[in-house]
Design an enzyme around this catalytic site. Structure first.
Site, PDB file in Angstrom:
ATOM      1  N   GLU A  46       0.830  -1.316   0.015  1.00  0.00           N
ATOM      2  CA  GLU A  46      -0.060  -0.047  -0.043  1.00  0.00           C
ATOM      3  C   GLU A  46       0.889   1.053  -0.043  1.00  0.00           C
ATOM      4  OE1 GLU A  46      -2.231  -2.810   3.068  1.00  0.00           O
ATOM      5  OE2 GLU A  46      -0.035  -2.675   2.013  1.00  0.00           O
ATOM      6  N   ALA A 157      15.875 -41.451 -12.228  1.00  0.00           N
ATOM      7  CA  ALA A 157      17.197 -41.734 -12.864  1.00  0.00           C
ATOM      8  C   ALA A 157      17.170 -43.024 -13.457  1.00  0.00           C
ATOM      9  CB  ALA A 157      18.124 -41.619 -11.696  1.00  0.00           C
ATOM     10  N   ARG A 179      12.427 -21.958  -7.863  1.00  0.00           N
ATOM     11  CA  ARG A 179      13.714 -21.719  -6.873  1.00  0.00           C
ATOM     12  C   ARG A 179      13.732 -20.314  -6.178  1.00  0.00           C
ATOM     13  NH1 ARG A 179      18.886 -25.069  -8.947  1.00  0.00           N
ATOM     14  NH2 ARG A 179      18.234 -27.248  -8.737  1.00  0.00           N
ATOM     15  N   ARG A 202      19.304 -20.138 -12.133  1.00  0.00           N
ATOM     16  CA  ARG A 202      20.353 -19.914 -13.342  1.00  0.00           C
ATOM     17  C   ARG A 202      19.119 -19.355 -14.507  1.00  0.00           C
ATOM     18  NH1 ARG A 202      22.365 -24.392 -11.265  1.00  0.00           N
ATOM     19  NH2 ARG A 202      21.654 -26.221 -12.775  1.00  0.00           N
TER      20      ARG A 202
END
Length: 327
Positions: A46, A157, A179, A202
């Site tokens: 504000e 993975a 992030r 990044r």
């Protein structure tokens, strides 16, 4: 109010201990001021919007995502008093401030000065925008987001641990944006030792908004028997915690948990995940590393009704689904 909510998102992850608030001032169908909470919590939204509007604020309507503060602070003036002094005619707020120092008192001060006040406009969205602030006050800990990037069959993975890259560039860029909206980011010890992740942001222009790095030091299964020849920066001792429940000691209102599988499971098992980011790549791995370890589920029926889909979108060829925990 939609514009004010969008402005509030600009400060998320950088305003603690204050919530990130957005404000828009309208007069004669024209925006004459806008603002959002600045890094560190001051000045408030504000105050920024009123400074931009200047003398034109007299007779205007002010839209704000949270009740203007009414309590005196050494860090800055009470926004309710600033609004009264500016001669604003009407205030539309999304929600009442849960802080007992202001709760209802900001609205009361405005009404006592003859200002029309309406509240409850898009309140659910406003609550979601300050979920970290609310979690810290209600639960005594930061709001926790768990990020998982998996194949279609739920792997993070290959069997040998190779995980770069499961998702494509657009999904990874979105993860870096996430992030930037968190004060802290956490991984397990095994992930830290084997992958040596930078855990920074990044994205051009947002590098300075990299979160504080935190490592969950140990629990059964994480990183045992694994070594790495890679080297990288290590967190200071102050950024290491021994168990998920110690996140209450971390600064800030937003924590992003990125991995690995045992760390993710530990937070789910401890009922500490409030939001889930699931990035799924259109690939099949088969026989790879599962995205989660044991989360302590004993009854399949208990798995239902815990998560509600809040958002879904395509990021290049990958799909992002956002879920919020139902408690």
């Amino acid at each position: 109010m939609g514009a004010a909510l969008a402005l509030a998102e600009r400060g998320r992850g950088r305003t603690a201990p204050n919530p990130s608030v957005g404000c828009v001032i309208l007069k004669d169908g024209r925006v004459i001021g806008r603002g959002w909470t600045q890094p560190g919590g001051r000045p408030h939204a504000e105050a920024v919007a009123l400074a931009q509007a200047g003398a034109e604020a007299r007779g205007a309507t002010l839209y704000v995502t949270l009740e203007p503060c009414a309590h005196v602070s050494a860090r800055g003036p009470a926004c309710a008093e600033l609004i009264v002094a500016a001669g604003v005619k009407r205030v539309a707020a999304a929600m009442q401030d849960p802080d007992p120092r202001t709760c209802g008192l900001g609205f009361e001060r405005l009404r006592s000065a003859g200002i029309e006040v309406v509240s409850g406009i898009r309140e659910a969205e406003a609550r979601a925008a300050i979920a970290g602030f609310l979690a810290r006050r209600a639960l005594g800990r930061p709001f926790v987001t768990l990020k998982l990037a998996t194949s279609l069959d739920g792997c993070i993975a290959l069997a040998d641990g190779t995980s770069r890259w499961i998702t494509g560039a657009p999904a990874r860029a979105h993860a870096h944006l996430e992030r930037s909206r968190h004060e802290a980011i956490l991984v397990g010890r095994g992930t830290w030792e084997v992958d040596a992740p930078k855990l920074d942001v990044r994205l051009e222009g947002l590098e300075a908004q990299s979160p504080m790095r935190v490592v969950l030091s140990s629990f059964p299964g994480e990183g045992r028997g694994r070594t790495s020849e890679r080297t990288g920066p290590r967190p200071s001792p102050g950024n290491i915690i021994d168990s998920p429940d110690q996140i209450a000691t971390l600064p800030g209102d937003h924590l992003l948990v990125e991995g690995g599988a045992q760390t993710a499971a530990a937070f789910l098992r401890a009922e500490l995940v409030d939001r889930l980011l699931l990035y799924r790549a259109p690939i099949l791995i088969g026989g790879g590393k599962a995205s989660l370890g044991d989360i302590g589920l004993a009854d399949l029926a208990a798995a239902h009704g815990r998560w509600q889909l809040a958002d879904a979108r395509m990021l290049g060829s990958d799909r992002l689904e956002v879920y919020v925990r139902q408690r």
